[in-house]
Write a protein that holds these residues in place. Structure first.
Motif, PDB file in Angstrom:
ATOM      1  N   VAL A 100       4.489  15.133   7.173  1.00 25.56           N
ATOM      2  CA  VAL A 100       5.087  13.827   7.455  1.00 25.56           C
ATOM      3  C   VAL A 100       6.114  13.586   6.347  1.00 25.56           C
ATOM      4  CG1 VAL A 100       4.651  11.375   7.789  1.00 25.56           C
ATOM      5  CG2 VAL A 100       2.904  13.039   8.432  1.00 25.56           C
ATOM      6  N   ALA A 120       5.062  12.658   2.485  1.00 32.67           N
ATOM      7  CA  ALA A 120       4.112  11.544   2.377  1.00 32.67           C
ATOM      8  C   ALA A 120       2.825  11.987   1.708  1.00 32.67           C
ATOM      9  CB  ALA A 120       3.798  11.015   3.769  1.00 32.67           C
ATOM     10  N   ARG A 121       2.187  11.027   1.075  1.00 32.76           N
ATOM     11  CA  ARG A 121       0.810  11.266   0.647  1.00 32.76           C
ATOM     12  C   ARG A 121      -0.078  10.242   1.345  1.00 32.76           C
ATOM     13  NH1 ARG A 121       2.656   7.996  -3.562  1.00 32.76           N
ATOM     14  NH2 ARG A 121       1.069   6.582  -4.368  1.00 32.76           N
ATOM     15  N   LEU A 122      -1.280  10.696   1.656  1.00 28.77           N
ATOM     16  CA  LEU A 122      -2.224   9.814   2.344  1.00 28.77           C
ATOM     17  C   LEU A 122      -2.840   8.888   1.314  1.00 28.77           C
ATOM     18  CD1 LEU A 122      -4.019  12.216   4.795  1.00 28.77           C
ATOM     19  CD2 LEU A 122      -3.284   9.935   5.381  1.00 28.77           C
ATOM     20  N   PRO A 125      -6.765   5.432   4.970  1.00 28.92           N
ATOM     21  CA  PRO A 125      -6.806   5.876   6.364  1.00 28.92           C
ATOM     22  C   PRO A 125      -5.627   5.310   7.152  1.00 28.92           C
ATOM     23  CG  PRO A 125      -8.978   5.204   5.648  1.00 28.92           C
ATOM     24  CD  PRO A 125      -8.040   4.858   4.538  1.00 28.92           C
ATOM     25  N   ASP A 126      -4.930   6.190   7.838  1.00 31.25           N
ATOM     26  CA  ASP A 126      -3.775   5.837   8.675  1.00 31.25           C
ATOM     27  C   ASP A 126      -2.589   5.285   7.873  1.00 31.25           C
ATOM     28  OD1 ASP A 126      -5.328   6.575  10.811  1.00 31.25           O
ATOM     29  OD2 ASP A 126      -5.980   4.528  11.245  1.00 31.25           O
ATOM     30  N   TYR A 128       0.469   6.354   5.337  1.00 31.77           N
ATOM     31  CA  TYR A 128       1.248   7.451   4.741  1.00 31.77           C
ATOM     32  C   TYR A 128       2.322   6.825   3.852  1.00 31.77           C
ATOM     33  CZ  TYR A 128      -1.077  10.271   8.253  1.00 31.77           C
ATOM     34  OH  TYR A 128      -2.040  10.896   9.002  1.00 31.77           O
TER      35      TYR A 128
ATOM     36  N   SER B 506      -0.571  15.239   0.227  1.00 29.82           N
ATOM     37  CA  SER B 506      -1.774  15.333   1.061  1.00 29.82           C
ATOM     38  C   SER B 506      -1.470  15.271   2.550  1.00 29.82           C
ATOM     39  CB  SER B 506      -2.763  14.236   0.673  1.00 29.82           C
ATOM     40  OG  SER B 506      -2.094  13.019   0.457  1.00 29.82           O
ATOM     41  N   SER B 507      -0.305  14.728   2.939  1.00 24.32           N
ATOM     42  CA  SER B 507      -0.009  14.680   4.380  1.00 24.32           C
ATOM     43  C   SER B 507       0.221  16.081   4.941  1.00 24.32           C
ATOM     44  CB  SER B 507       1.212  13.809   4.649  1.00 24.32           C
ATOM     45  OG  SER B 507       2.387  14.418   4.156  1.00 24.32           O
ATOM     46  N   THR B 660      -8.201  11.262   8.080  1.00 21.27           N
ATOM     47  CA  THR B 660      -7.196  10.370   7.495  1.00 21.27           C
ATOM     48  C   THR B 660      -7.562   9.939   6.083  1.00 21.27           C
ATOM     49  OG1 THR B 660      -8.331   8.561   8.579  1.00 21.27           O
ATOM     50  CG2 THR B 660      -6.367   9.406   9.666  1.00 21.27           C
TER      51      THR B 660
END
Lengths: 202, 661
Positions: A100, A120-122, A125-126, A128, B506-507, B660
C-alpha cells in the motif's frame, strides 16, 4: 598562546551533543513550519470520503461501498494544495493488498514519480499510515493494493490527522541510525582532518 | 526470547574477542569474525553428525569457557587495554542496534528465494534441530549450503522458536563482524579515527552495492539472501589476514571465515580459492625484510595450501554429506546435468576459441559490454568500480610506510583483479551451461552475482587503506577520511531507497500475515508427516509457496496437464478449471473431482486445504465435501477419506479476511 588539543573522548562527546542539539533544532524548526502552515490555513485536517477521490481501476463489487481492483495498479487521487505531514487510509480489505503506497505531486509538477513515494505502515486495524514528513503538495495518489483483484471498502482518507505534539521528538528508525552512528563517524573525520591540517592559532 | 538469545550470544562473542585479544595483545575487533565463523562451522559439523541440538549449547558454552580462560590469563590491566577498541565497540553497538530495531519492527521474509531456499532452510534447522538435507518434508532446501542457517541457528541457541527477524539480525551481525575485522588496527586507542572510518565505510558497502529502481524497497541489511554475506565473508577473511599483527597469525585467523565462506553458497568455493591466492600473492610479494628471497615461493605455496584447505574441506565435506544423506541429490550443473569438471573443461575450451559455439560468442560480447554498461554500484558499472578500487590501492600505497606495507595494497589489488577476471569468465561459463537461453541472453541477476565480489574487494581495500593510514604519514588519515566520506556521500546522494531496513513497512507483509494466520489455525491439527494438497483459486504461486513455508506438514505438488501427450505431469500449484485454455486465471490446470481424488490417492494425501474457492470448485467438489463448499467461504482444511462419496471432512477452519493488526 597554543590552544590544547581536544582529547578523543571530548571530540566524540561534542559530536553526540551536537547531534542531539541538531535533532532538537530540527524538530523545533519542523514544529515552527507546521505551526506557520496551520495558522495560515495551508495545513488543514481533511477527512475525504471515497466520493471525494478520483478512483481508477476500481470497480463496484457486491455490497455497497465495496470495490475491487481491476488490475495491479489501482489508485485513488486527490487534487488540492496543502502542506501534508501524515495521511491515513482507513480501509477494510477482503484479501491482503500487498503493498500500500502513496505518491505525492508538488505544485508545478506534472506527473507523480517513484521518487516521491512512501509505503504505509499498519498503525491500527484497518488503518494504514503514510508519513511524508512535511511536503507542500498539489495532489496525492494512494495505491490501495499492488496485486489486483482485491476487494476493498475505503472508509475515508484523513490528511494531516491530529497527532500529539511530543511524538515529533521521538526518533524513528532512520533517525536513530543517524543519531547513534553519524556522530562517532563525524568525530573520526574531525580528528583525522585536525591531525592532517593543524590550523591551531598561536 | 529471540532478542534475549541474540544479545546473549552477541555478548559471548564480544566477551571472547575481548578476552582473547587481551591475552594475545591484539585489537579485539579482529576476533568477532573468526569466532562467529568457527562457531557456525562447528555447528555445521554437529549437524552433519546429527547432534545439532547439542551443538547449540556446546558452542555458547565454548565461547564462555574461552572468554573466562583467556580473561583470567590476560589479567585486568590487559583487559582494560583491550577494551579500548573502537572496532569492537562499534561492532557490538551496531549489532545490538539491529537486534533491538528488528525486535521492534519484526520484518518478514519477502523475497522468493527466502521462501524456497535460505529462509526455509533456516526455519527447518531451528524447528527440527537438524540439517534439512535428509528431511522428507516440504520445507526442504537441500540445494542450499548450511552457512546462513548455521549463523541464524547460533544466535537462536537460547530461543525456543524460530523468528524471521532474528535471522536478519544474525546475518547483519556477521556482516558487521567482517566490517570490524577490516577496522582492526594495531594500537587502536591511539589510532581510533582510522578504525572508526574504516568501520563506517565498510558498514555502508551493502548500501553502496545495492542498485535499485526508484521507489523500490531496499533489502540491504534486511535479507537472508546469501550474496552480500558471501562477499563480506570473502573480504572479511582477507581483512582478518591483512589486519593481523603478523602474517602467520593472519593466515590462521582467516581459516574459519574461509571455511564458513565455502559453506555459504556453491560459488563461494571459488571465492575461497581466490582469497587463498591473494594471501599467497601477498606472502610472495610482500615478505618482511629479513625473509630470504629463496624462501618466499615455498612459503607462498605453503600458505596457499593452508588457506585453500578449509574451503576445500568444507566444500567436499558438505557434498559428501549430501551424497550420503540424500541419495536423490544430483551433483550436476544446469539442465544438461553435466558434472562440474565437464562444464569447466568445456567452458575453458570455448574461452580459448576451441570449438566456440555461436551462443557462447554472443554471451562473451554481452558480458564484455555489461562490464562497462551495467550498474553494479551506485556510481556506475564494473569498469568504474575496478578503476576506483585501483585508485584506492594507489592511495593505500601512498599512505603506507616504506617497505613491504607499501607493496601490500598493490599486490592485493592485482591478486583481486586476477581473481575477478577468473570469476567473470566462470560466470560466463555458468550463463552458457547453467541458464536457459532466454535468461542467459539478458544476463539474469548479473548484479546480484558479481556485486558481492566488488563489495568484498572494497572491504579489503578499505582495510588496507586503514592499515596504511594507521601506520603511515601524518596526513594519511585525511586520505582515509576522504575515501570514507566519498562512500557516505554516494550513499546519501543515490543510495537511500523509498524504504530501507530502518523503515517500518508493515503494509508489505499483509499477504504473508494472512497466510500465516490461516496456516496457524491448520497447524493445530497437522504434523510434519501429514501430506496436504493445497488449492488456492486465482493464485499465482505466491500463496502456495507461502503455505508450503508456513504449514507444519508436507505439501504435495499438484499436477499439470500436458496437452501434447494427453497425460498428467508433475506440477506445483494449481488453479483447477474445467477445460484446458480457460481464461479464468493466468495459470490454469484442467482437473475435476475424479482426477483430484486419483492424484490424492496416488500421493497418499491425508488432507486437502482449500485456501480460496470459486464457482467451479464449489460446483465440482461441493458434493464430496461434508457440509458443502461455498464459492467464497473461509479457508478450511479437510480430512481426506479415500473411497467414500463424501470424502472431504472439515477439521480446521481459518477465519477469512486480512490480518490487520
Amino acid at each position: 598562546m597554543k590552544r590544547a588539543a581536544l582529547r578523543p573522548a571530548q571530540r566524540v562527546a561534542l559530536c553526540y551533543m551536537a547531534a542531539a542539539a541538531l535533532w532538537v533544532l530540527w524538530c523545533l524548526v519542523g514544529s515552527g513550519i507546521m505551526l506557520d502552515h496551520k495558522l495560515s490555513g495551508r495545513m488543514p485536517t481533511l477527512t475525504l470520503a471515497f466520493e471525494d477521490l478520483a478512483a481508477q481501476s476500481l470497480v463496484p463489487y457486491g455490497e455497497e461501498g465495496w470495490y475491487v481492483s481491476s488490475d495491479a495498479d489501482p489508485h485513488l487521487t486527490w487534487q488540492g494544495e496543502a502542506y501534508v505531514e501524515t495521511v491515513q487510509l482507513h480501509a477494510q480489505y477482503r484479501l491482503p493488498p500487498g503493498g500500500v503506497a502513496l505518491y505525492w505531486r508538488r505544485p508545478g509538477q506534472r506527473d507523480f514519480t517513484e521518487k516521491q513515494k512512501v509505503y504505509a505502515r499498519l498503525t491500527a486495524p484497518d488503518e494504514y499510515t503514510f508519513t511524508l514528513g512535511g511536503e507542500a503538495v498539489a495532489a496525492l495518489r494512494i495505491d490501495p493494493d499492488s496485486l489486483g483483484g482485491v476487494p476493498v471498502r475505503v472508509q475515508d482518507v484523513t490528511v494531516n490527522p491530529p497527532r500529539a505534539w511530543y511524538l515529533r521528538f521521538v526518533p524513528g528508525g532512520g533517525a536513530w541510525v543517524l543519531l547513534l552512528f553519524v556522530p562517532v563517524f563525524a568525530a573520526a573525520v574531525w580528528q583525522a582532518l585536525a591531525a592532517a591540517l593543524p590550523l591551531r592559532r598561536r | 526470547m529471540a532478542l534475549f538469545s541474540g544479545l546473549l550470544v552477541l555478548g559471548l562473542v564480544c566477551a571472547l574477542s575481548l578476552c582473547a585479544a587481551a591475552a594475545l595483545g591484539w585489537d579485539a575487533a579482529l576476533l568477532p569474525l573468526p569466532t562467529l565463523a568457527a562457531g557456525a562451522v562447528l555447528l555445521s559439523l554437529c549437524g552433519c553428525f546429527g547432534v545439532l541440538g547439542a551443538g547449540a549449547w556446546a558452542v555458547p558454552a565454548l565461547l564462555l569457557l574461552g572468554a573466562v580462560y583467556s580473561g583470567v590469563r590476560a589479567g585486568a590491566a590487559a583487559l582494560q587495554k583491550a577494551a579500548c577498541s573502537p572496532g569492537l565497540w562499534l561492532f557490538a553497538g551496531a549489532s545490538a542496534f539491529f537486534w533491538v530495531l528488528f525486535a521492534v519492527q519484526r520484518p518478514m521474509f519477502t523475497q522468493w528465494d527466502e521462501f524456497t531456499a535460505w529462509g526455509a532452510a533456516a526455519k527447518l534447522v531451528k524447528t527440527m534441530d537438524a540439517l534439512y538435507v535428509a528431511q522428507p518434508y516440504s520445507l526442504t532446501a537441500s540445494h542450499s549450503l548450511p552457512g546462513s542457517s548455521m549463523v541464524c541457528y547460533l544466535f537462536a541457541a537460547f530461543s525456543p522458536a524460530f523468528s524471521e527477524w532474528a535471522c536478519f539480525a544474525a546475518v547483519d551481525t556477521l556482516l558487521l563482524a567482517c566490517a570490524a575485522a577490516a577496522a582492526a588496527i594495531a594500537a587502536p586507542k591511539a589510532r581510533w579515527p582510522q578504525s572508526v572510518l574504516v568501520f563506517g565505510a565498510a558498514a555502508l558497502l551493502p548500501l553502496l552495492f545495492q542498485v535499485l529502481p526508484a521507489g523500490a524497497v531496499g533489502t540491504a541489511y534486511r535479507t537472508l539472501m546469501a550474496d552480500m554475506p558471501m562477499g563480506f565473508l570473502f573480504g572479511g577473511a582477507l581483512c582478518a589476514y591483512f589486519a593481523a599483527p603478523a602474517r602467520r597469525s593472519g593466515a590462521v585467523l582467516a581459516l574459519a571465515p574461509l571455511a564458513l565462506l565455502a559453506l555459504y553458497k556453491d560459488i563461494a568455493f571459488a571465492y575461497s580459492l581466490i582469497a587463498a591466492f591473494v594471501i599467497a600473492l601477498d606472502w610472495l610479494c610482500c615478505p618482511p625484510q629479513k625473509t630470504k628471497p629463496s624462501r618466499a615461493l615455498p612459503g607462498a605455496l605453503g600458505v596457499f595450501a593452508l588457506t585453500a584447505l578449509p574451503g576445500l574441506l568444507a566444500f567436499l565435506g558438505w557434498n559428501a554429506y549430501v551424497a550420503a544423506a540424500d541419495t536423490a541429490a544430483a551433483a550436476g550443473v544446469g539442465s544438461a546435468g553435466l558434472g562440474y569438471g565437464a562444464v569447466l573443461l568445456g567452458g575453458v575450451r570455448q574461452l580459448l576459441g576451441i570449438g566456440r559455439e555461436e551462443g557462447f560468442a554472443r554471451l562473451m560480447a554481452l558480458m564484455a559490454r555489461a562490464f562497462f554498461g551495467r550498474r553494479v554500484f551506485l556510481a556506475g558499472g564494473g569498469a568504474a568500480a575496478v578503476a576506483l578500487l585501483a585508485v584506492m590501492a594507489a592511495l593505500g600505497r601512498a599512505c603506507a610506510p616504506k617497505g613491504a606495507a607499501r607493496r601490500r595494497p598493490l599486490a592485493a589489488c592485482a591478486g583481486l583483479a586476477v581473481g575477478f577476471a577468473a570469476l567473470y569468465a566462470f560466470h560466463l561459463i555458468l550463463y552458457h551451461y547453467n541458464f536457459a537461453a532466454s535468461e542467459a541472453l539478458v544476463l539474469k541477476d548479473y548484479e546480484r552475482y558479481l556485486g558481492p565480489y566488488y563489495a568484498g574487494w572494497a572491504l579489503t581495500a578499505f582495510c588496507l587503506l586503514g592499515q596504511g593510514a594507521a601506520a603511515g604519514a601524518k596526513r594519511a588519515p585525511a586520505a582515509l577520511a576522504a575515501a570514507a566520506l566519498a562512500v557516505a556521500a554516494c550513499v546519501a546522494w543515490r543510495g537511500i531507497p523509498a524504504a530501507g531496513f530502518w523503515s517500518d513497512v508493515s503494509s508489505l507483509y499483509t499477504v504473508r500475515t494472512d497466510v500465516q494466520r490461516r496456516a496457524a489455525a491448520m497447524n493445530a491439527v497437522l504434523d510434519w508427516p501429514d501430506r496436504v494438497l493445497v488449492l488456492s483459486q486465482g493464485d499465482d504461486a505466491t500463496r502456495w509457496y507461502y503455505y508450503k513455508y508456513e504449514l507444519t506438514a508436507t505439501v504435495v505438488n499438484g499436477w499439470a496437464w500436458d496437452e501434447a501427450a494427453g497425460t498428467c505431469i508433475d506440477g506445483d500449484f494449481m488453479n483447477l478449471v474445467p477445460e484446458a485454455g480457460s481464461d479464468m486465471y493466468t495459470y490454469t490446470t484442467r482437473g475435476d473431482l475424479a482426477q483430484l481424488r486419483a492424484h490424492m490417492d496416488a500421493n497418499a494425501c491425508a488432507y486437502l486445504l482449500i485456501d480460496r474457492s470459486d464457482g467451479y470448485l464449489a460446483g465440482e467438489l461441493g458434493p464430496a465435501v461434508a457440509g458443502g463448499l461455498g464459492e467464497a467461504g473461509p479457508a478450511a482444511l479437510y480430512r481426506y477419506l479415500p473411497g467414500q462419496d463424501v470424502c472431504f471432512v472439515p477439521v480446521a477452519v481459518a477465519e477469512s479476511g486480512v490480518a490487520t493488526g
